[in-house]
Design a protein around this motif. Structure first.
Motif, short mmCIF file in Angstrom:
data_model
loop_
_atom_site.label_atom_id
_atom_site.label_comp_id
_atom_site.label_asym_id
_atom_site.label_seq_id
_atom_site.Cartn_x
_atom_site.Cartn_y
_atom_site.Cartn_z
N ALA A 106 87.12 -50.16 -35.01
CA ALA A 106 87.36 -50.62 -33.63
C ALA A 106 86.05 -50.42 -32.86
N LYS A 107 85.83 -51.24 -31.84
CA LYS A 107 84.59 -51.16 -31.07
C LYS A 107 84.76 -50.23 -29.87
N VAL A 108 83.92 -49.21 -29.80
CA VAL A 108 83.94 -48.30 -28.65
C VAL A 108 83.02 -48.90 -27.57
N THR A 109 83.60 -49.27 -26.44
CA THR A 109 82.83 -49.94 -25.38
C THR A 109 82.32 -48.96 -24.31
N LYS A 110 82.96 -47.80 -24.24
CA LYS A 110 82.49 -46.74 -23.31
C LYS A 110 82.71 -45.41 -24.01
N ASN A 111 81.61 -44.75 -24.36
CA ASN A 111 81.72 -43.53 -25.16
C ASN A 111 81.46 -42.28 -24.32
N GLY A 112 81.72 -41.13 -24.93
CA GLY A 112 81.50 -39.86 -24.27
C GLY A 112 80.13 -39.30 -24.59
N ASP A 113 79.84 -38.12 -24.04
CA ASP A 113 78.54 -37.47 -24.25
C ASP A 113 78.45 -36.89 -25.66
N ALA A 114 77.30 -37.10 -26.29
CA ALA A 114 77.09 -36.58 -27.64
C ALA A 114 76.82 -35.08 -27.63
N ALA A 115 76.28 -34.58 -26.53
CA ALA A 115 75.99 -33.14 -26.42
C ALA A 115 76.29 -32.68 -24.99
N PRO A 116 77.55 -32.59 -24.63
CA PRO A 116 77.92 -32.20 -23.26
C PRO A 116 77.43 -30.78 -22.94
N LYS A 117 77.10 -30.56 -21.67
CA LYS A 117 76.59 -29.26 -21.26
C LYS A 117 77.70 -28.24 -21.05
N ASN A 118 78.92 -28.73 -20.96
CA ASN A 118 80.05 -27.81 -20.78
C ASN A 118 81.29 -28.39 -21.45
N THR A 119 82.37 -27.66 -21.38
CA THR A 119 83.62 -28.14 -21.94
C THR A 119 84.36 -28.96 -20.88
N GLY A 120 85.24 -29.82 -21.33
CA GLY A 120 85.97 -30.66 -20.39
C GLY A 120 86.52 -31.90 -21.05
N THR A 121 86.92 -32.85 -20.23
CA THR A 121 87.55 -34.08 -20.72
C THR A 121 86.81 -35.30 -20.20
N GLN A 122 86.65 -36.28 -21.05
CA GLN A 122 85.96 -37.52 -20.71
C GLN A 122 86.78 -38.69 -21.21
N GLN A 123 86.79 -39.79 -20.45
CA GLN A 123 87.55 -40.96 -20.87
C GLN A 123 86.68 -41.87 -21.73
N VAL A 124 87.27 -42.33 -22.82
CA VAL A 124 86.61 -43.24 -23.74
C VAL A 124 87.39 -44.55 -23.76
N THR A 125 86.67 -45.66 -23.79
CA THR A 125 87.31 -46.97 -23.83
C THR A 125 86.93 -47.68 -25.12
N LEU A 126 87.89 -48.30 -25.76
CA LEU A 126 87.63 -49.02 -27.00
C LEU A 126 88.36 -50.34 -26.98
N SER A 127 88.00 -51.19 -27.92
CA SER A 127 88.62 -52.52 -28.01
C SER A 127 89.14 -52.73 -29.42
N LEU A 128 90.41 -53.07 -29.53
CA LEU A 128 90.98 -53.38 -30.84
C LEU A 128 90.37 -54.68 -31.35
N PRO A 129 90.18 -54.82 -32.66
CA PRO A 129 89.65 -56.07 -33.20
C PRO A 129 90.50 -57.27 -32.76
N ALA A 130 89.86 -58.40 -32.52
CA ALA A 130 90.57 -59.60 -32.09
C ALA A 130 91.69 -59.95 -33.07
#
Length: 212
Positions: A106-130
């Motif tokens: 699946a294609k990730v269109t909005k990803n999270g941080d690869a090395a976040p400076k702290n703990t927490g939650t981030q929203q990720v957006t993806l697209s299912l294949p057509a």
């Protein structure tokens, strides 16, 4: 013999340290009730795309994320360690059958941080294949996502699509309510006709009894 024992002990300690320091997970998660905790994080692999979670017994009881009409899916990634060990940057596979055996990318269109400076939650957006049609679960409208961080941790998430039967039901409801609206024009026509007759009577009355 002694060397083998020492090597085994070191390997176990290393595995435990990795499990303790590299944690991130999608939410909602397959097999998890409510918000996932550090202990729910899975180590994912090709042979275990959902870790140790039993897919068949969990897919219908897990909270599902709704897919939008265009195939967009949004979910949260929570990390329990800062830095690369707690990476919130993920890759996602989707299995339209919901069995965990037929994953595609699946294609990730909005990803999270690869090395976040702290703990927490981030929203990720993806697209299912057509053209993806979710067919898993009892309702035959569930897909399964395998969400893996760059540190190799994560878990699975259930995705729901509007079922064909739901779409048909909606159409039937509209069709069923249509006849009720056909009576309104009849009443309006009667009122207009009555008004026309009254106007004609008034004109005749004025013609016969002119007012000066």
């Amino acid at each position: 013999m002694m060397f083998s024992s020492v090597f085994t002990s070191v390997a176990v300690v290393l595995a435990l340290s990795l499990r303790a320091s590299a944690h991130a997970m999608p939410s909602p998660a397959l097999g998890v009730s409510g918000l996932p905790a550090r202990s729910d994080v899975q180590r994912l692999s090709t042979s275990s795309p959902c870790g140790s979670v039993n897919i068949a017994s969990s897919i219908d009881t897990s909270t599902a994320v709704p897919a939008e009409a265009d195939g967009t899916v949004m979910l949260n990634i929570t990390n329990y360690n800062a830095g690369a060990d707690g990476s919130r940057s993920v890759s996602v596979l989707v299995d339209p059958t919901g069995t965990g055996k037929k994953f595609v990318t699946a294609k990730v269109t909005k990803n999270g941080d690869a090395a976040p400076k702290n703990t927490g939650t981030q929203q990720v957006t993806l697209s299912l294949p057509a053209g993806t049609v979710c067919s898993g679960g009892k309702a035959k409208n569930l897909c399964l996502l395998s969400v893996k961080s760059t540190a190799g941790f994560g878990g699975c998430t259930v995705v729901s699509q509007l079922s064909a039967s739901g779409a048909d039901t909606g159409s039937s409801s509209v069709a069923a309510s249509a006849p009720a609206t056909t009576k309104t024009p009849c009443k309006s026509s009667k009122r207009r006709a009555a008004g026309t007759r009254a106007a004609r009577a008034m004109r005749r009355s004025l013609h016969e009894n002119p007012v000066f």
